[in-house]
Design a protein around this motif. Structure first.
Motif, PDB file in Angstrom:
ATOM      1  N   MET A  23      56.515  28.802   6.660  1.00  0.00           N
ATOM      2  CA  MET A  23      55.458  28.667   7.622  1.00  0.00           C
ATOM      3  C   MET A  23      54.808  30.041   7.782  1.00  0.00           C
ATOM      4  O   MET A  23      55.477  31.057   7.780  1.00  0.00           O
ATOM      5  CB  MET A  23      56.078  28.093   8.880  1.00  0.00           C
ATOM      6  N   ARG A  24      53.503  30.065   7.909  1.00  0.00           N
ATOM      7  CA  ARG A  24      52.770  31.316   8.083  1.00  0.00           C
ATOM      8  C   ARG A  24      52.984  31.849   9.499  1.00  0.00           C
ATOM      9  O   ARG A  24      53.048  31.073  10.451  1.00  0.00           O
ATOM     10  CB  ARG A  24      51.286  31.104   7.852  1.00  0.00           C
ATOM     11  N   PRO A  25      53.084  33.160   9.627  1.00  0.00           N
ATOM     12  CA  PRO A  25      53.238  33.740  10.965  1.00  0.00           C
ATOM     13  C   PRO A  25      52.074  33.332  11.860  1.00  0.00           C
ATOM     14  O   PRO A  25      50.917  33.355  11.454  1.00  0.00           O
ATOM     15  CB  PRO A  25      53.237  35.247  10.701  1.00  0.00           C
ATOM     16  N   GLY A  26      52.376  32.933  13.104  1.00  0.00           N
ATOM     17  CA  GLY A  26      51.359  32.572  14.071  1.00  0.00           C
ATOM     18  C   GLY A  26      50.824  31.158  13.949  1.00  0.00           C
ATOM     19  O   GLY A  26      49.989  30.736  14.729  1.00  0.00           O
ATOM     20  N   VAL A  27      51.290  30.403  12.961  1.00  0.00           N
ATOM     21  CA  VAL A  27      50.842  29.023  12.779  1.00  0.00           C
ATOM     22  C   VAL A  27      51.971  28.100  13.199  1.00  0.00           C
ATOM     23  O   VAL A  27      53.098  28.223  12.716  1.00  0.00           O
ATOM     24  CB  VAL A  27      50.460  28.755  11.293  1.00  0.00           C
ATOM     25  N   PRO A  28      51.700  27.160  14.113  1.00  0.00           N
ATOM     26  CA  PRO A  28      52.775  26.265  14.569  1.00  0.00           C
ATOM     27  C   PRO A  28      53.311  25.405  13.427  1.00  0.00           C
ATOM     28  O   PRO A  28      52.569  24.995  12.543  1.00  0.00           O
ATOM     29  CB  PRO A  28      52.116  25.390  15.628  1.00  0.00           C
ATOM     30  N   GLN A  29      54.604  25.153  13.457  1.00  0.00           N
ATOM     31  CA  GLN A  29      55.247  24.325  12.439  1.00  0.00           C
ATOM     32  C   GLN A  29      54.922  22.858  12.690  1.00  0.00           C
ATOM     33  O   GLN A  29      54.954  22.391  13.819  1.00  0.00           O
ATOM     34  CB  GLN A  29      56.755  24.539  12.449  1.00  0.00           C
ATOM     35  N   GLY A  30      54.615  22.142  11.623  1.00  0.00           N
ATOM     36  CA  GLY A  30      54.340  20.720  11.722  1.00  0.00           C
ATOM     37  C   GLY A  30      55.623  19.913  11.794  1.00  0.00           C
ATOM     38  O   GLY A  30      56.731  20.456  11.874  1.00  0.00           O
TER      39      GLY A  30
END
Length: 145
Positions: free
Chosen positions: A1-8
């Motif tokens: 997961m990219r930093p700062g992006v919420p996990q789906g």
């Protein structure tokens, strides 16, 4: 997961790096893989030479195999056929080319881009491995002195 992006809701996996082992010996030094005419000494602190990735797929193959995988640029041939066998998610595949050459392919971190490869050497200077860093794992920020 990219930093700062919420996990789906669905787990998301990425290949952070790949290693091609040449010799099962301890690696004691590293150098950036470069093409003829490239000089790492002219690079800035966060700069590197790397190889371009398209279709979210990188590969390792010997320079002597160049031209042994016809149709690749047209999304045809043995490389594309091998890619189609792995499905979704991080995977490694082998493609058999002309003249007995083999290519090791893999999904590439965040996808298309440019990524550095490092050459590992043993105490006698012999190549032990190649490692491509797909820049998935953030580097630690070192405070200024």
């Amino acid at each position: 997961m990219r930093p700062g992006v919420p996990q789906g809701t669905r787990p998301h996996t990425r290949v952070a790096a790949v290693r091609l082992v040449i010799r099962e010996m301890p690696t004691t030094s590293w150098e950036m893989a470069v093409d003829e005419g490239q000089d790492p000494a002219v690079l800035g602190e966060d700069e590197f030479y790397g190889y371009g990735v398209d279709a979210g797929t990188g590969c390792f193959y010997d320079a002597g195999a160049d031209g042994s995988f016809p149709g690749t640029e047209d999304e045809e041939g043995p490389v594309w056929a091998a890619m189609e066998t792995v499905g979704d998610g991080p995977s490694v595949f082998l493609a058999e080319g002309e003249d007995g050459h083999t290519l090791a392919g893999f999904t590439s971190g965040w996808g298309d881009g440019c990524y550095p490869t490092w050459i590992g050497r043993d105490t006698e200077g012999r190549v032990t491995c190649f490692v491509t860093d797909f820049l998935v794992v953030p580097t630690a920020q070192v405070p200024a002195a």
